[in-house]
Scaffold this motif. Structure first.
Motif: not given
Lengths: 266, 243
Positions: A215, A218-221, A227, B50, B55-56, B79, B84, B105, B108-109, B152, B156
């Motif tokens: 989770e 997921r919330v961090r992209g 990558r 959440k 998340l849901h 997101r 969060y 993060a 990832n972006y 963390t 972002m």
């Protein structure tokens, strides 16, 4: 330090070693991954009685231990749990294959003993070459290399996540055992009757934590694709390094090098 | 009025059939607001956060984040805007070192390496943990883990921050540090906490939840000084108010 703490520490030491700025560490991960795969393929392809041929292949890990700065003694220490299992491979061969295939003076060596030794050498060499790969290449870079050779993304992510979850599993194991031992003073180890519930607890908690970590990703992209990047530029030296080793593997695999050296010495 | 960043209407959510954790909730929060969410255990605070971060997704009603309706197709866009901070930092951090986790993060972006480095440094400085940059996550104390997990999120550069029990495991010094960090973050923040003094120090507006329903939504000082209301819903006056 408890055994579990020690295991986590060892795990992290290997990771830190992989992230050093060493000569072998700087080589492109694809080169190292391909060389390891080729090396393992070459080693396992030796016929079962070709002990000398398989033994000569030790040149790769020996050179790598020397130039990478990875300690051989530490490697043996870290692999002390795996190595005995590896050595068990082929332990029954001497009982099934009693035909004498080699005589060294008065010493008669059966096919079973020879094949057992060959298998053991092959197993040890492949374990060391894999260890050298992870000790000189961070897991993200190995995954990056797997991406480069078009290994399915889902498999690469599995590898990466399993690697990440090892520490999760270990820290859960430590918490569960700590909680147990604090309420079982004076007891050595965990009572047999508690094994089931503890293992169940550990599994449930690990799954729970793994879910939470997922989770958090997921919330961090994180959307199923990592990558993966590596620092530093690709160097022509990497290609030369690769080609030289491939040439060495081919030579050692297909030419009777020891025999040739022996003849030349005689 | 400031631009609406989060808009929730008639939100209902249940983990098990016929036992709603959130029951027909409607609220909105603007760009620079700092909203505290309080309530006894099981009131639905964490679930609400959440849901806001997707998340849901099996909820009833609607959630809009910066005008974007929250659904599967828009999840990555939403997101990118929301950071969060989990209740349990142990589960939020999964990379080997602090730097790697804070960089997760932005990497990832798909940001360029220089930008990732810049964001990491800035996030670490914001929470005063630059000295922990290369430290192993496993070697951090509980308080340090909490600060790293906030870093963390800051890396972002989100428009909205959601925090679930951010003061758990923090010593007084780190707690003060966190209050400063939260107050310096100029955008929308929603903080779910049992630490009513923290809410008092950081939030201008507070929402009281009980059994998944909004009981009261108003200025923090007004709400947190209403002893009768708090006690009726399983809470007590903040320590600073009860002296």
């Amino acid at each position: 330090m408890s055994k579990i703490d020690h295991a986590i520490h060892e795990f992290q030491t290997i990771e830190q070693m992989a992230k050093r700025d060493g000569r072998v560490n700087r080589i492109h991960p694809l080169v190292k991954l391909c060389l390891t795969v080729l090396y393992i393929a070459a080693v396992v392809s030796f016929p079962k009685y070709n002990l000398a041929g398989a033994a000569v292949m030790a040149v790769y890990p020996i050179v790598l231990f020397n130039i990478s700065g990875v300690s051989f003694a530490d490697a043996v220490k870290r692999l002390r749990i795996v190595l005995p299992l590896v050595l068990i491979v082929g332990i029954l061969n001497p009982f099934f294959d009693r035909r004498i295939v080699l005589e060294i003076g008065a010493l008669k060596v059966s096919g079973g003993v020879l094949s057992m030794l060959t298998l053991m050498i092959k197993a040890v060499l492949t374990v060391f070459s894999s260890y050298l790969l992870i000790a000189t290449t961070p897991i993200e870079e190995i995954c990056c290399a797997m991406n480069c050779i078009r290994i399915p993304q889902v498999f690469v992510i599995e590898v990466l996540l399993i690697y990440r979850y090892i520490t999760v599993l270990l820290s859960e194991a430590r918490r569960v055992t700590d909680a147990y031992l604090l309420r079982a003073p004076g007891q050595k180890g965990i009572a047999f009757r508690a094994w089931g519930p503890l293992a169940g607890q550990m599994l449930m908690r690990s799954m729970d934590r793994a879910e939470q970590i997922y989770e958090s990703m997921r919330v961090r992209g994180f959307n199923g694709q990592f990558r993966l990047r590596r620092k530093g530029r690709n160097s022509p030296f990497d290609i030369i390094y690769f080609l030289v080793w491939v040439l060495v593997f081919i030579t050692l695999r297909f030419l009777p090098v020891l025999e040739m050296v022996g003849r030349a010495a005689a | 009025m400031s631009h609406i960043h989060i808009e929730i209407s008639d939100l209902t959510f249940e983990y098990e059939p016929d036992t709603p954790v959130l029951d027909h909730i409607s609220l909105s929060a603007g760009e620079h607001e700092s909203v505290g969410i309080i309530g006894a255990n099981g009131a639905g605070k964490s679930t609400l956060l959440k849901l806001l971060v997707g998340l849901h997704l099996n909820y009833k009603g609607s959630i809009r984040v910066e005008e974007i309706p929250l659904k599967k197709e828009t999840l990555s866009r939403v997101r990118e805007r929301i950071g969060y901070v989990f209740q349990d930092s142990e589960s939020q951090l999964f990379m080997t070192t602090v730097r790697e986790d804070v960089a997760f993060a932005p990497e990832n972006y798909g940001l360029p390496e220089e930008e990732v480095d810049r964001r990491v440094e800035r996030a670490l400085e914001q929470v005063h943990i630059g000295h922990l940059r290369d430290k192993s996550i496993y070697r951090l104390s509980g308080g340090e883990k909490k600060l790293v997990s906030i870093a963390t999120i800051l890396s972002m550069t989100p428009d909205i921050i959601l925090m679930d029990e951010p003061t758990i495991a923090l010593d007084p010094k780190n707690r003060r540090n966190l209050i400063r960090v939260v107050n310096e973050f100029g955008h929308l923040k929603m903080i779910a906490s049992h630490d009513l003094d923290f809410i008092l120090d950081t939030c201008g507006r507070t929402i009281l939840l009980d059994h998944g329903r909004i009981i009261k939504d108003g200025p923090t000082e007004e709400l947190l000084t209403d002893q009768e209301l708090l006690e009726a819903h399983g809470l007590e006056l903040p320590l600073s108010m009860s002296r």
